[in-house]
Design a protein around this motif. Structure first.
Motif, PDB file in Angstrom:
ATOM      1  N   ALA A   1      -4.796  -1.922   6.328  1.00 19.47           N
ATOM      2  CA  ALA A   1      -4.027  -2.396   5.181  1.00 19.47           C
ATOM      3  C   ALA A   1      -3.483  -3.792   5.426  1.00 19.47           C
ATOM      4  O   ALA A   1      -3.557  -4.678   4.565  1.00 19.47           O
ATOM      5  CB  ALA A   1      -2.879  -1.426   4.890  1.00 19.47           C
ATOM      6  N   PHE A   2      -2.935  -4.022   6.615  1.00 18.77           N
ATOM      7  CA  PHE A   2      -2.369  -5.336   6.910  1.00 18.77           C
ATOM      8  C   PHE A   2      -3.441  -6.416   7.038  1.00 18.77           C
ATOM      9  O   PHE A   2      -3.154  -7.596   6.924  1.00 18.77           O
ATOM     10  CB  PHE A   2      -1.516  -5.271   8.182  1.00 18.77           C
TER      11      PHE A   2
ATOM     12  N   GLY B   1      -1.901  -6.839   3.013  1.00 19.48           N
ATOM     13  CA  GLY B   1      -0.780  -5.900   2.998  1.00 19.48           C
ATOM     14  C   GLY B   1       0.513  -6.527   3.486  1.00 19.48           C
ATOM     15  O   GLY B   1       0.553  -7.133   4.551  1.00 19.48           O
TER      16      GLY B   1
ATOM     17  N   PHE C   1       0.838  -1.192   0.000  1.00 14.27           N
ATOM     18  CA  PHE C   1       0.000   0.000   0.000  1.00 14.27           C
ATOM     19  C   PHE C   1       0.877   1.247   0.000  1.00 14.27           C
ATOM     20  O   PHE C   1       1.834   1.356   0.779  1.00 14.27           O
ATOM     21  CB  PHE C   1      -0.908   0.012   1.230  1.00 14.27           C
TER      22      PHE C   1
ATOM     23  N   SER D   1      -2.899   1.907   8.402  1.00 17.84           N
ATOM     24  CA  SER D   1      -1.930   0.816   8.382  1.00 17.84           C
ATOM     25  C   SER D   1      -2.515  -0.510   8.870  1.00 17.84           C
ATOM     26  O   SER D   1      -2.287  -1.559   8.260  1.00 17.84           O
ATOM     27  CB  SER D   1      -0.689   1.172   9.207  1.00 17.84           C
TER      28      SER D   1
ATOM     29  N   TYR E   1       3.662  -0.979   3.896  1.00 16.51           N
ATOM     30  CA  TYR E   1       2.872   0.254   3.923  1.00 16.51           C
ATOM     31  C   TYR E   1       3.839   1.407   3.717  1.00 16.51           C
ATOM     32  O   TYR E   1       4.635   1.730   4.593  1.00 16.51           O
ATOM     33  CB  TYR E   1       2.188   0.349   5.290  1.00 16.51           C
TER      34      TYR E   1
END
Length: 253
Positions: free
Chosen positions: A89-90, A94, A78, A86, A97
């Protein structure tokens, strides 16, 4: 390695592609997409790429809507100008980041991390992403910070902190009792280590605690003026590009 770039800023997408090809001349950028709609269509109909570089804020919304519409089996790096996503995203494939404006070194580190994750680009089958990503997800956040003042070390509990801010190129802590302490970490490092639910990065100079916010007022040029329950060294302003994310964060309780 086949890579897809999802980025609605054409200049940024071209810069990212150039850096990737400089670092890994043998890869192929198969698609350059600019929206949630086009990305969902591509991932629904075409073969899965080996890696996706994805901006979070696209022209038609947040990229996390993609993961609700189509099953994404590829790892994702990302790239965004905002640091409050964050954890989300994970949770969505992800593996790294990267904050904008990114550098060649940032992209090199991301590609290296991808290579190190069990070398899964070399395997015929995808590894267990849940197991891999569990190693990357950060804890809920630090509970205290070590500070040094008047020749003594002491810890400051995060729950006592109203604001992290930058003054004269140094990072400072402002507590609810109005005590202030210099701290060695950068604001970027602190942002990554505290809970994204409890703290919000208003701008490059300040990271504020939710419980420290007294009220928010509209300001010039569609900015927001954030007032805390204690006096701050300077006015805390949120620019118009980030104002909606800030208000959504405040509402998400």
């Amino acid at each position: 390695m086949n890579i897809i770039i999802v980025e609605d800023e054409i200049k940024t997408a071209k810069s990212l592609e150039r850096i990737i090809l400089e670092l890994k001349p043998d890869v192929t950028i198969t698609d350059r997409l600019q929206s949630i709609e086009s990305t969902v269509k591509r991932l629904s109909t075409g073969p899965s790429p080996d890696l996706i570089f994805m901006d979070i804020q696209l022209a038609d919304g947040l990229c996390f809507e993609i993961f609700k519409s189509v099953k994404v089996t590829s790892p994702v790096v990302f790239c965004t100008a905002f640091d409050e996503y964050s954890l989300e995203a994970f949770k969505n494939n992800g593996v790294d980041y990267v904050l904008k404006p990114f550098t060649k070194e940032d992209i090199a580190d991301a590609l290296q991390k991808v290579d190190e994750l069990k070398n899964f680009f070399q395997k015929p089958a995808m590894p267990d992403l849940t197991e891999l990503l569990s190693k990357l997800v950060q804890p809920a956040g630090k509970t205290s910070f070590l500070v040094f003042q008047q020749q003594k070390y002491r810890t400051v509990n995060v729950q006592d902190i109203a604001l992290f801010y930058i003054r004269h190129d140094a990072t400072w802590i402002l507590c609810f009792d109005k005590q202030q302490y210099p701290i060695s970490q950068s604001l970027d490092q602190i942002t990554q280590s505290v809970s994204g639910r409890d703290f919000f990065r208003l701008n490059r100079q300040s990271l504020v605690a939710f419980k420290a916010i007294k009220e928010v007022e509209p300001y010039f040029l569609r900015k927001l003026y954030v007032k805390l329950v204690i006096e701050t060294p300077e006015k805390l302003l949120v620019n118009k590009e980030k104002s909606q994310q800030f208000l959504s964060w405040m509402e998400d309780r």
